[in-house]
Design a protein around this motif. Structure first.
Motif, PDB file in Angstrom:
ATOM      1  N   ASN A 420       0.342  -6.870  32.177  1.00 35.42           N
ATOM      2  CA  ASN A 420       0.580  -8.236  32.683  1.00 35.42           C
ATOM      3  C   ASN A 420       1.316  -9.131  31.696  1.00 35.42           C
ATOM      4  OD1 ASN A 420      -0.990  -7.401  34.955  1.00 35.42           O
ATOM      5  ND2 ASN A 420      -2.856  -7.932  33.841  1.00 35.42           N
ATOM      6  N   ILE A 421       2.073  -8.512  30.762  1.00 31.96           N
ATOM      7  CA  ILE A 421       2.817  -9.251  29.739  1.00 31.96           C
ATOM      8  C   ILE A 421       4.309  -8.988  29.917  1.00 31.96           C
ATOM      9  CG2 ILE A 421       3.283  -9.350  27.251  1.00 31.96           C
ATOM     10  CD1 ILE A 421       0.708 -10.642  27.779  1.00 31.96           C
ATOM     11  N   VAL A 422       5.117 -10.010  29.673  1.00 32.41           N
ATOM     12  CA  VAL A 422       6.565  -9.865  29.741  1.00 32.41           C
ATOM     13  C   VAL A 422       7.177 -10.425  28.448  1.00 32.41           C
ATOM     14  CG1 VAL A 422       6.972 -12.100  30.854  1.00 32.41           C
ATOM     15  CG2 VAL A 422       8.573 -10.225  31.249  1.00 32.41           C
ATOM     16  N   ALA A 423       8.326  -9.915  28.056  1.00 34.92           N
ATOM     17  CA  ALA A 423       8.985 -10.385  26.834  1.00 34.92           C
ATOM     18  C   ALA A 423       9.753 -11.676  27.107  1.00 34.92           C
ATOM     19  CB  ALA A 423       9.921  -9.305  26.299  1.00 34.92           C
ATOM     20  N   PHE A 424       9.528 -12.685  26.240  1.00 32.91           N
ATOM     21  CA  PHE A 424      10.037 -14.041  26.475  1.00 32.91           C
ATOM     22  C   PHE A 424      10.402 -14.664  25.128  1.00 32.91           C
ATOM     23  CE2 PHE A 424       8.758 -18.560  27.911  1.00 32.91           C
ATOM     24  CZ  PHE A 424       9.942 -18.775  28.601  1.00 32.91           C
ATOM     25  N   GLY A 425      11.674 -14.510  24.711  1.00 28.14           N
ATOM     26  CA  GLY A 425      12.113 -15.060  23.439  1.00 28.14           C
ATOM     27  C   GLY A 425      11.751 -14.159  22.282  1.00 28.14           C
ATOM     28  N   PRO A 426      12.041 -14.629  21.048  1.00 27.67           N
ATOM     29  CA  PRO A 426      12.465 -15.970  20.632  1.00 27.67           C
ATOM     30  C   PRO A 426      13.973 -16.135  20.412  1.00 27.67           C
ATOM     31  CG  PRO A 426      11.836 -14.746  18.697  1.00 27.67           C
ATOM     32  CD  PRO A 426      11.675 -13.804  19.861  1.00 27.67           C
ATOM     33  N   ILE A 427      14.757 -15.030  20.557  1.00 28.20           N
ATOM     34  CA  ILE A 427      16.178 -15.119  20.237  1.00 28.20           C
ATOM     35  C   ILE A 427      16.915 -15.743  21.409  1.00 28.20           C
ATOM     36  CG2 ILE A 427      18.241 -13.832  19.566  1.00 28.20           C
ATOM     37  CD1 ILE A 427      16.362 -11.634  18.512  1.00 28.20           C
ATOM     38  N   PHE A 428      17.597 -16.842  21.146  1.00 34.09           N
ATOM     39  CA  PHE A 428      18.332 -17.536  22.201  1.00 34.09           C
ATOM     40  C   PHE A 428      19.690 -16.881  22.435  1.00 34.09           C
ATOM     41  CE2 PHE A 428      15.315 -20.762  20.795  1.00 34.09           C
ATOM     42  CZ  PHE A 428      14.887 -21.281  22.011  1.00 34.09           C
TER      43      PHE A 428
END
Length: 463
Positions: A420-428
């Motif tokens: 239930n986890i997704v990758a979100f950042g930190p590299i813009f």
């Protein structure tokens, strides 16, 4: 709910805490009692939990393997999963890798981006929520992993003791959102060499490549022949005809055929040139008589060649979400007794492992080739209309003013280690990926923006 002004007021505190934890060298070390990954990692975990405690959070240390800071009440919880371990610093730093010095509004240190800076951002995002006094319907945990770089063994320990979160994210990749990660397999194919060449040409050895997940940039074979000059001449002519970078060198009674390729990540083999398969293409032109090595070379040239999508092997899977299967021949080693190849196949997210394995094994039937050391990591896939994805898209767009496009990758992120986890950042978008590089840094401005994004994301998921 807007927490931005509260976060701005904590800027000095955020920077100070980030620098404090960056000054700890937390590469994996010798296991000790209560320190399964060594003293440095244990010290970083203690530091993160101490900071969390000072911020007013409940803290838990699970036997030195992993820890978390927790806020709120409720049966279910939302998680932010980060890690405190780092890869070795290496050489070439312009500033000390564990001093966390600020130059040109950038904090330089190993782990600044991967992953101590972002997990501190998430912690202070939760601090802003706590200080605002808003009500949440779920608990929130900032989870401090300790072994992401060398196996993620801490996650196995965590999930034995704790139930997984109902939703959450890991700030250990890139923005906007990685919603699809291909299924990943690494394994060997092996053939015993019982039937030896009986003619004038014998392959003494083949060796090349470094890891299964790297396109090999070099491979060589040692060939014994009564006419070494003829073998060397054939290699030179083959190089001219094909354009492959292949050279021959005669050393004593052995002709060494050297194949030079271009390295690339195993998830994107189309960006490289495979030195192993270039060499096999040449070896396929040599008369080795009826032998097991000749059969293996012929099999690989017919079923793989320079194809990087598995089409020739009968495993050319493809979907709209994540594209084509990737097929990488990463390592080869041949001696008198057997030949072994390490393969890295990554299949699209809407398929199952069996969709790849069954046709792969069918192709091996009758070849005398077997599979050994099979490792598998299932794909991660959240449909575009999944509530978690839509929530994070909304947050990202509101905080940055940019469209929150969805990313599908062939690699695997920390998100695969917890449900239930997704990758979100930190590299813009547009910013350099400095993970594992010398002179790793996080811009202070990006650290602050991450804190704001993560605060709103946590609130939206837990409100």
């Amino acid at each position: 709910m807007n927490f931005n002004s509260k976060i701005d007021s904590m800027k000095d505190e955020i920077i100070k805490s980030t620098q404090e934890i960056l000054k700890i060298k937390s590469t994996e070390g010798e296991p000790k009692s209560g320190m399964p990954f060594g003293e440095g990692v244990a010290k970083a975990l203690d530091c993160a939990l101490n900071i969390s405690g000072e911020l007013g959070f409940k803290t838990v240390n699970l036997d030195g393997y992993i820890g978390y800071a927790e806020y709120g009440e409720g049966e279910d919880y939302v998680a932010v999963l980060g890690h405190l371990d780092v890869v070795p610093e290496g050489d070439g730093w312009i500033y000390p890798p564990y001093a966390a010095e600020i130059h040109d509004e950038k904090i330089y240190a190993r782990g600044a981006l991967d992953n101590k800076g972002p997990i501190m951002a998430a912690l202070y995002g939760l601090k802003a929520i706590k200080d605002s006094g808003v009500k949440l319907s779920k608990r929130v945990r900032i989870i401090f992993g300790t072994n992401e770089e060398t196996g993620s063994r801490e996650m196995e320990h965590y999930l034995k003791i704790e139930k997984p979160p109902v939703s959450g994210f890991t700030p250990d990749a890139e923005f906007p959102i990685i919603y699809a990660e291909k299924g990943l397999t690494v394994f060997d194919i092996v053939k015993d060499l019982n039937v030896k060449p009986q003619g004038d040409v014998v392959i003494k050895y083949i060796k090349g490549g470094q890891r299964a997940n790297m396109v090999p940039d070099y491979c060589e074979a040692g060939i014994i022949s009564k006419d070494s000059a003829a073998i060397a001449g054939s290699a030179e002519n083959f190089a001219k005809v094909t354009g492959y970078d292949i050279k021959a060198e005669i050393k004593d009674d052995v002709t060494i055929i050297k194949s030079f390729g271009v390295s690339a990540h195993g998830s994107l083999p189309q960006h490289g040139k495979n030195a192993i398969m270039q060499l096999f293409a040449f070896l396929g032109t040599i008369n080795l008589g009826k032998s097991d090595i000749a059969d293996f070379i012929e099999f690989m040239n017919e079923n793989v060649g320079m194809d990087v999508f598995g089409t020739r092997f009968g495993v050319g899977l493809e979907d709209k979400a994540s594209g084509k299967l990737s097929f990488n021949v990463g390592v080869v080693e041949m001696n008198e007794d057997k030949i072994t190849m390490k393969l890295n196949l990554r299949y699209p997210v809407t398929f199952k492992m069996e969709d790849m394995v069954n046709p792969f094994n069918a192709r091996l039937d009758g070849s005398g080739i077997r599979v050994e050391n099979f490792e598998h990591q299932a794909p991660l896939y959240f449909p575009e209309d999944h509530e978690l994805i839509k929530t994070l898209q909304k947050v990202y767009t509101e905080q940055t003013g940019q469209e929150a496009t969805l990313l599908a990758i062939g690699g695997g992120t920390y998100a695969k280690e917890m449900p239930n986890i997704v990758a979100f950042g930190p590299i813009f978008p547009g910013k350099p990926d400095l993970d594992h590089q010398a002179n790793e840094y996080i811009e202070v401005e990006d650290l602050m923006l991450c804190t704001k994004i993560y605060a709103q994301a946590i609130y939206e998921l837990a409100k």
